[in-house]
Design a protein around this motif. Structure first.
Motif, PDB file in Angstrom:
ATOM      1  N   PHE A 127       0.835  -1.248   0.053  1.00  0.00           N
ATOM      2  CA  PHE A 127      -0.109  -0.063   0.113  1.00  0.00           C
ATOM      3  C   PHE A 127       0.672   1.287   0.012  1.00  0.00           C
ATOM      4  N   ALA A 128       1.770   1.399   0.911  1.00  0.00           N
ATOM      5  CA  ALA A 128       2.779   2.380   1.003  1.00  0.00           C
ATOM      6  C   ALA A 128       3.362   2.666  -0.427  1.00  0.00           C
ATOM      7  N   ARG A 129       3.851   1.591  -1.097  1.00  0.00           N
ATOM      8  CA  ARG A 129       4.533   1.824  -2.343  1.00  0.00           C
ATOM      9  C   ARG A 129       3.506   2.292  -3.364  1.00  0.00           C
ATOM     10  N   GLU A 130       2.428   1.770  -3.439  1.00  0.00           N
ATOM     11  CA  GLU A 130       1.235   2.121  -4.452  1.00  0.00           C
ATOM     12  C   GLU A 130       0.988   3.526  -4.296  1.00  0.00           C
ATOM     13  N   GLN A 131       0.954   4.199  -2.883  1.00  0.00           N
ATOM     14  CA  GLN A 131       0.613   5.562  -2.792  1.00  0.00           C
ATOM     15  C   GLN A 131       1.884   6.566  -2.796  1.00  0.00           C
ATOM     16  N   GLY A 132       2.798   5.891  -3.249  1.00  0.00           N
ATOM     17  CA  GLY A 132       4.248   6.896  -3.350  1.00  0.00           C
ATOM     18  C   GLY A 132       4.530   7.320  -1.986  1.00  0.00           C
ATOM     19  N   LEU A 133       4.515   6.636  -1.146  1.00  0.00           N
ATOM     20  CA  LEU A 133       4.793   7.188   0.546  1.00  0.00           C
ATOM     21  C   LEU A 133       6.405   6.668   0.642  1.00  0.00           C
ATOM     22  N   SER A 134       6.833   7.419   1.627  1.00  0.00           N
ATOM     23  CA  SER A 134       8.378   6.902   2.017  1.00  0.00           C
ATOM     24  C   SER A 134       8.640   5.976   2.850  1.00  0.00           C
ATOM     25  N   GLY A 135       7.692   5.425   3.539  1.00  0.00           N
ATOM     26  CA  GLY A 135       7.919   4.335   4.358  1.00  0.00           C
ATOM     27  C   GLY A 135       6.633   3.649   5.154  1.00  0.00           C
ATOM     28  N   LEU A 136       6.908   3.032   6.091  1.00  0.00           N
ATOM     29  CA  LEU A 136       5.739   2.343   6.825  1.00  0.00           C
ATOM     30  C   LEU A 136       6.231   2.340   8.310  1.00  0.00           C
ATOM     31  N   LYS A 137       4.978   2.290   9.210  1.00  0.00           N
ATOM     32  CA  LYS A 137       4.983   1.999  10.677  1.00  0.00           C
ATOM     33  C   LYS A 137       4.363   0.931  10.751  1.00  0.00           C
ATOM     34  N   VAL A 138       4.795  -0.199  11.540  1.00  0.00           N
ATOM     35  CA  VAL A 138       4.078  -1.590  11.611  1.00  0.00           C
ATOM     36  C   VAL A 138       4.330  -1.734  13.302  1.00  0.00           C
ATOM     37  N   HIS A 139       3.124  -1.932  13.920  1.00  0.00           N
ATOM     38  CA  HIS A 139       3.281  -2.298  15.282  1.00  0.00           C
ATOM     39  C   HIS A 139       3.832  -4.124  15.319  1.00  0.00           C
ATOM     40  N   VAL A 140       4.480  -4.288  16.562  1.00  0.00           N
ATOM     41  CA  VAL A 140       4.912  -5.672  16.444  1.00  0.00           C
ATOM     42  C   VAL A 140       3.630  -6.659  16.449  1.00  0.00           C
ATOM     43  N   GLU A 141       2.499  -6.439  16.814  1.00  0.00           N
ATOM     44  CA  GLU A 141       1.269  -7.286  16.943  1.00  0.00           C
ATOM     45  C   GLU A 141       0.618  -7.052  15.681  1.00  0.00           C
ATOM     46  N   ASP A 142       0.605  -6.210  14.835  1.00  0.00           N
ATOM     47  CA  ASP A 142      -0.441  -6.027  13.736  1.00  0.00           C
ATOM     48  C   ASP A 142      -0.179  -7.279  12.718  1.00  0.00           C
ATOM     49  N   GLY A 143      -1.438  -7.758  12.235  1.00  0.00           N
ATOM     50  CA  GLY A 143      -1.604  -8.813  11.548  1.00  0.00           C
ATOM     51  C   GLY A 143      -1.674 -10.060  11.840  1.00  0.00           C
ATOM     52  N   GLU A 144      -2.033  -9.932  13.540  1.00  0.00           N
ATOM     53  CA  GLU A 144      -2.272 -11.454  13.960  1.00  0.00           C
ATOM     54  C   GLU A 144      -1.349 -12.553  13.750  1.00  0.00           C
ATOM     55  N   GLY A 145      -1.669 -13.622  13.362  1.00  0.00           N
ATOM     56  CA  GLY A 145      -0.720 -14.612  12.884  1.00  0.00           C
ATOM     57  C   GLY A 145       0.407 -14.347  12.054  1.00  0.00           C
ATOM     58  N   ALA A 146       0.237 -13.203  11.192  1.00  0.00           N
ATOM     59  CA  ALA A 146       1.287 -12.900  10.431  1.00  0.00           C
ATOM     60  C   ALA A 146       2.012 -11.734  10.956  1.00  0.00           C
ATOM     61  N   SER A 147       1.865 -11.236  12.406  1.00  0.00           N
ATOM     62  CA  SER A 147       2.770 -10.116  12.570  1.00  0.00           C
ATOM     63  C   SER A 147       4.035 -10.341  12.803  1.00  0.00           C
ATOM     64  N   LEU A 148       4.750  -9.425  12.815  1.00  0.00           N
ATOM     65  CA  LEU A 148       6.230  -9.379  13.204  1.00  0.00           C
ATOM     66  C   LEU A 148       6.408 -10.030  14.505  1.00  0.00           C
ATOM     67  N   ALA A 149       5.786 -10.061  15.479  1.00  0.00           N
ATOM     68  CA  ALA A 149       5.889 -10.538  16.874  1.00  0.00           C
ATOM     69  C   ALA A 149       5.828 -12.383  16.765  1.00  0.00           C
ATOM     70  N   ARG A 150       5.282 -12.817  15.653  1.00  0.00           N
ATOM     71  CA  ARG A 150       5.215 -14.136  15.360  1.00  0.00           C
ATOM     72  C   ARG A 150       5.825 -14.566  14.146  1.00  0.00           C
ATOM     73  N   MET A 151       6.672 -13.662  13.582  1.00  0.00           N
ATOM     74  CA  MET A 151       7.795 -14.276  12.530  1.00  0.00           C
ATOM     75  C   MET A 151       9.017 -14.845  13.323  1.00  0.00           C
ATOM     76  N   SER A 152       9.739 -15.660  12.703  1.00  0.00           N
ATOM     77  CA  SER A 152      10.910 -16.026  12.869  1.00  0.00           C
ATOM     78  C   SER A 152      11.968 -14.996  12.544  1.00  0.00           C
ATOM     79  N   ASP A 153      13.220 -15.043  12.994  1.00  0.00           N
ATOM     80  CA  ASP A 153      14.418 -14.251  12.716  1.00  0.00           C
ATOM     81  C   ASP A 153      14.485 -14.365  11.220  1.00  0.00           C
ATOM     82  N   THR A 154      14.268 -15.332  10.851  1.00  0.00           N
ATOM     83  CA  THR A 154      14.513 -15.731   9.136  1.00  0.00           C
ATOM     84  C   THR A 154      13.552 -14.753   8.570  1.00  0.00           C
ATOM     85  N   ALA A 155      12.406 -14.792   9.046  1.00  0.00           N
ATOM     86  CA  ALA A 155      11.045 -14.335   8.183  1.00  0.00           C
ATOM     87  C   ALA A 155      11.064 -12.833   8.539  1.00  0.00           C
TER      88      ALA A 155
END
Length: 340
Positions: free
Chosen positions: A59-87
């Motif tokens: 979405f950020a890329r499509e809108q021509g934005l400079s970046g994005l802010k993501v909370h560690v819990e955003d996205g439920e099972g797909a959130s950053l908090a639930r990703m492995s270090d590799t992911a």
């Protein structure tokens, strides 16, 4: 103190009073303001609609934005908090490949949560981590606990790869936040100014900004309706431009921070239509008031059809990009007009 929009400065008059150099600087910065997507603008879609942190980057890329802010819990099972270090590393690479800067956010300053958020931010290659205290207790204790928490930052990030921001998040007042920064004395720690969160701490937006201004490097952009609440104020987030906040006046003051270069590095577009936050500080409060326990921010889904509500939220997020860009364009045009 009643909520009184008459106290707000006329942003056009503010621009007209600037010296020519200041107007030129304002126009240039308004036209190049670093706008970031914010995951909370898609809060319900990320909780109930299967939206992921990678979708936010797209979405950020499509809108021509400079970046994005993501909370560690955003996205439920797909959130950053639930990703492995590799992911996490793969996600950071994907964001970078889209030409975007990544910021990570967490809703705590407590030791374990802050340490895990730093780990996530470093693994993704993020450049910034936002935090805020969410303690129950007397304000003096919350301030002391937060100072102790944030003194750990140099240990958690010994190579100094991250910038850290402390956000006013509805309970502490601006002078209390500044006192925390001064006590921690970490040059990589600054303030994140939220357009609405001072309301719940019983502060007026432009007065809060004036107190925080020397320390502000990042911003959350949103609008809200201000509602009387037990001798204080609650806020109900609404579509940008339809609420009670002096958004353009705040943009002007924020864009002017910094002489040789902009002090504000990021404007996160955090549309939150339907988010409600009660008053936490009050006109008649005792000298060291007690702050009750509270959860991290969330928006109630309501009783409408889920698909309709998710579509409404996504439309609002897209519309905020347009509205904020129009506001910034109007500021730039006004500044250029006054250069003549």
């Amino acid at each position: 103190m009643p909520w009184n929009t008459a106290q707000f400065v006329d942003w056009r008059a503010r621009i007209a009073q600037l010296p020519m150099q200041g107007r030129a600087r304002l126009a240039a910065r308004a036209r190049s303001a670093p706008l970031f997507a914010h995951a909370y603008a898609f809060h319900l879609n990320m909780r109930f609609g299967g939206m992921t942190p990678l979708h936010l980057a797209e979405f950020a890329r499509e809108q021509g934005l400079s970046g994005l802010k993501v909370h560690v819990e955003d996205g439920e099972g797909a959130s950053l908090a639930r990703m492995s270090d590799t992911a996490l590393r793969a996600y950071g690479t994907a964001v970078s490949d889209l030409g975007l800067e990544l910021h990570v956010e967490t809703s705590t300053t407590e030791a374990d949560g802050l340490a895990d958020a730093v780990r996530i931010a470093l693994a993704t290659g993020a450049t910034s981590l936002r935090c805020y205290p969410r303690y129950e207790g007397r304000v003096s204790d919350i301030v002391a606990w937060t100072i102790a928490d944030l003194r750990r930052l140099t240990t958690l990030d010994p190579e100094g790869k991250l910038r850290f921001t402390l956000e006013q998040h509805e309970d502490l007042k601006s002078d209390e936040l500044v006192s925390i920064l001064q006590a921690v004395a970490n040059p990589r720690l600054s303030l994140l100014f939220d357009f609405a969160n001072m309301i719940n701490a019983y502060e007026m937006p432009l007065l809060a900004l004036a107190l925080q201004a020397p320390h502000v490097t990042e911003v959350h952009v949103k609008d809200c309706l201000v509602m009387p609440d037990r001798g204080g104020w609650a806020h109900l987030a609404c579509l940008s431009g339809s609420g009670h906040l002096p958004m353009q006046a705040m943009f002007v003051d924020l864009l002017l921070l910094g002489e040789d270069r902009p002090q504000v590095l990021v404007f996160g577009l955090e549309e939150e239509e339907g988010y409600f936050a009660p008053g936490l500080r009050f006109a008649a409060e005792e000298p060291d008031p007690f702050i009750p326990a509270r959860s991290a921010s969330f928006t109630d889904l309501g009783t409408d059809d889920l698909a309709t509500r998710l579509r409404q939220e996504a439309q609002a997020a897209h519309r905020q990009v347009e509205i904020v860009r129009a506001m910034l364009d109007e500021i730039a045009i006004e500044a250029e007009r006054n250069q003549q």
